[in-house]
Design a protein around this motif. Structure first.
Motif, PDB file in Angstrom:
ATOM      1  N   ASP A   1      16.097  -7.503 -66.501  1.00  0.00           N
ATOM      2  CA  ASP A   1      16.829  -6.286 -66.850  1.00  0.00           C
ATOM      3  C   ASP A   1      17.779  -6.545 -68.017  1.00  0.00           C
ATOM      4  N   LEU A   2      17.973  -5.509 -68.827  1.00  0.00           N
ATOM      5  CA  LEU A   2      18.886  -5.584 -69.965  1.00  0.00           C
ATOM      6  C   LEU A   2      19.982  -4.551 -69.817  1.00  0.00           C
ATOM      7  N   THR A   3      21.230  -4.987 -69.986  1.00  0.00           N
ATOM      8  CA  THR A   3      22.367  -4.082 -70.072  1.00  0.00           C
ATOM      9  C   THR A   3      23.125  -4.440 -71.337  1.00  0.00           C
ATOM     10  N   GLY A   4      23.062  -3.554 -72.338  1.00  0.00           N
ATOM     11  CA  GLY A   4      23.731  -3.870 -73.589  1.00  0.00           C
ATOM     12  C   GLY A   4      22.951  -3.408 -74.796  1.00  0.00           C
ATOM     13  N   LEU A   5      22.895  -4.262 -75.826  1.00  0.00           N
ATOM     14  CA  LEU A   5      22.298  -3.908 -77.119  1.00  0.00           C
ATOM     15  C   LEU A   5      21.322  -4.975 -77.576  1.00  0.00           C
ATOM     16  N   GLN A   6      20.120  -4.542 -77.940  1.00  0.00           N
ATOM     17  CA  GLN A   6      19.156  -5.383 -78.643  1.00  0.00           C
ATOM     18  C   GLN A   6      19.022  -4.845 -80.066  1.00  0.00           C
ATOM     19  N   TRP A   7      19.220  -5.741 -81.042  1.00  0.00           N
ATOM     20  CA  TRP A   7      19.191  -5.318 -82.445  1.00  0.00           C
ATOM     21  C   TRP A   7      18.350  -6.328 -83.224  1.00  0.00           C
ATOM     22  N   GLY A   8      17.168  -5.893 -83.690  1.00  0.00           N
ATOM     23  CA  GLY A   8      16.296  -6.796 -84.422  1.00  0.00           C
ATOM     24  C   GLY A   8      15.042  -6.094 -84.898  1.00  0.00           C
ATOM     25  N   LEU A   9      14.075  -6.880 -85.389  1.00  0.00           N
ATOM     26  CA  LEU A   9      12.807  -6.298 -85.816  1.00  0.00           C
ATOM     27  C   LEU A   9      11.990  -5.865 -84.609  1.00  0.00           C
ATOM     28  N   VAL A  10      11.890  -6.755 -83.619  1.00  0.00           N
ATOM     29  CA  VAL A  10      11.159  -6.448 -82.387  1.00  0.00           C
ATOM     30  C   VAL A  10      12.082  -6.685 -81.199  1.00  0.00           C
ATOM     31  N   ASN A  11      12.241  -5.659 -80.389  1.00  0.00           N
ATOM     32  CA  ASN A  11      13.051  -5.740 -79.169  1.00  0.00           C
ATOM     33  C   ASN A  11      12.157  -5.450 -77.970  1.00  0.00           C
ATOM     34  N   TRP A  12      12.206  -6.337 -76.975  1.00  0.00           N
ATOM     35  CA  TRP A  12      11.288  -6.247 -75.848  1.00  0.00           C
ATOM     36  C   TRP A  12      12.057  -6.481 -74.546  1.00  0.00           C
ATOM     37  N   THR A  13      11.953  -5.528 -73.627  1.00  0.00           N
ATOM     38  CA  THR A  13      12.577  -5.660 -72.309  1.00  0.00           C
ATOM     39  C   THR A  13      11.540  -5.376 -71.241  1.00  0.00           C
ATOM     40  N   GLU A  14      11.360  -6.323 -70.325  1.00  0.00           N
ATOM     41  CA  GLU A  14      10.360  -6.170 -69.275  1.00  0.00           C
ATOM     42  C   GLU A  14      10.875  -5.343 -68.103  1.00  0.00           C
ATOM     43  N   GLY A  15      12.139  -5.487 -67.774  1.00  0.00           N
ATOM     44  CA  GLY A  15      12.697  -4.808 -66.612  1.00  0.00           C
ATOM     45  C   GLY A  15      13.390  -3.513 -66.991  1.00  0.00           C
ATOM     46  N   PHE A  16      14.450  -3.208 -66.275  1.00  0.00           N
ATOM     47  CA  PHE A  16      15.228  -1.999 -66.520  1.00  0.00           C
ATOM     48  C   PHE A  16      16.086  -2.192 -67.761  1.00  0.00           C
ATOM     49  N   MET A  17      15.995  -1.247 -68.698  1.00  0.00           N
ATOM     50  CA  MET A  17      16.802  -1.295 -69.912  1.00  0.00           C
ATOM     51  C   MET A  17      17.887  -0.229 -69.815  1.00  0.00           C
ATOM     52  N   HIS A  18      19.139  -0.673 -69.811  1.00  0.00           N
ATOM     53  CA  HIS A  18      20.273   0.248 -69.751  1.00  0.00           C
ATOM     54  C   HIS A  18      21.155  -0.062 -70.944  1.00  0.00           C
TER      55      HIS A  18
END
Length: 222
Positions: free
Chosen positions: A121-138
């Motif tokens: 799971d991701l809580t926060g910010l992904q900043w890039g060319l490719v961003n990938w989250t397998e679980g819950f993205m919040h």
């Protein structure tokens, strides 16, 4: 006498292992490349970790800097990692800044780089060319390609935004896809199998076909 022996045995079983565990956490790591490093890879760092090319430890708390290489943690990380690549097998809390950033179980904070991957799971910010989250993205994904595989809530801004689960929030890009969309899709092409919200774009496909399956410019379903 027997009671003293039992007390001594209990002391050895309870207290001594705690001291041994404490000794496994070191305040400083200096490394060229694993295994040429001051603290062995099986021990943890709480403080500062500096490396030229490649360093490995269990849990890391604090600041990790690698000059030309990889910061790796086989456990969890609490702090900031800066390097060409930052690889955490467990959970990461804080910041990762590098060409490739990876968190295994969970990420909370900022992933900033060309490729950002969170397997959990991701809580926060992904900043890039490719961003990938397998679980819950919040949170927020900003990139050329944004992928969230599980249920998600937040914002995706990119050329291509792809959500394989249920997305609640805003997708803005040239191509937006969500298996289930609850919110707003704004792009050239918007596609969802189930819409509860609004689509604005050149082509808008709504899989639940209420009121319309396909519309130019605007489609909606509430």
């Amino acid at each position: 006498m027997v009671k003293r022996i039992l007390v001594l045995a209990l002391f050895c079983l309870v207290v001594i292992p705690q001291f041994a565990a404490a000794e496994e956490v070191k305040p400083v790591q200096l490394a060229l490349f694993n295994p040429v490093q001051l603290v062995p890879e099986g021990e943890s760092i709480k403080g500062l970790r500096l490396s030229a090319f490649y360093t490995v430890n269990k849990d890391v708390t604090g600041l990790s800097l690698v000059w030309l290489g990889v910061n790796k943690a086989t456990g969890d990380v609490n702090g900031v990692e800066i390097g060409l690549a930052n690889w955490v097998e467990g959970a990461a809390y804080g910041g990762q800044m590098g060409i490739v950033n990876h968190a295994g179980k969970r990420f909370v904070g900022l992933q900033y780089g060309m490729i950002n991957v969170t397997e959990g799971d991701l809580t926060g910010l992904q900043w890039g060319l490719v961003n990938w989250t397998e679980g819950f993205m919040h949170g927020i994904q900003v990139g050329v390609v944004n992928v969230s595989k599980g249920q998600s809530a937040g914002v995706e801004l990119g050329v291509v935004n792809y959500n394989d689960g249920s997305f609640k929030g805003f997708q803005g890009g040239f191509v937006n896809y969500a298996a289930e969309m609850h919110g707003l899709q704004l792009g050239l092409v918007n596609y969802t199998k189930s819409l509860d919200g609004l689509q604005i774009g050149l082509g808008n496909y709504n899989g639940n076909k209420e009121p319309m399956e396909f519309m130019v410019l605007v489609n909606w379903s509430f």
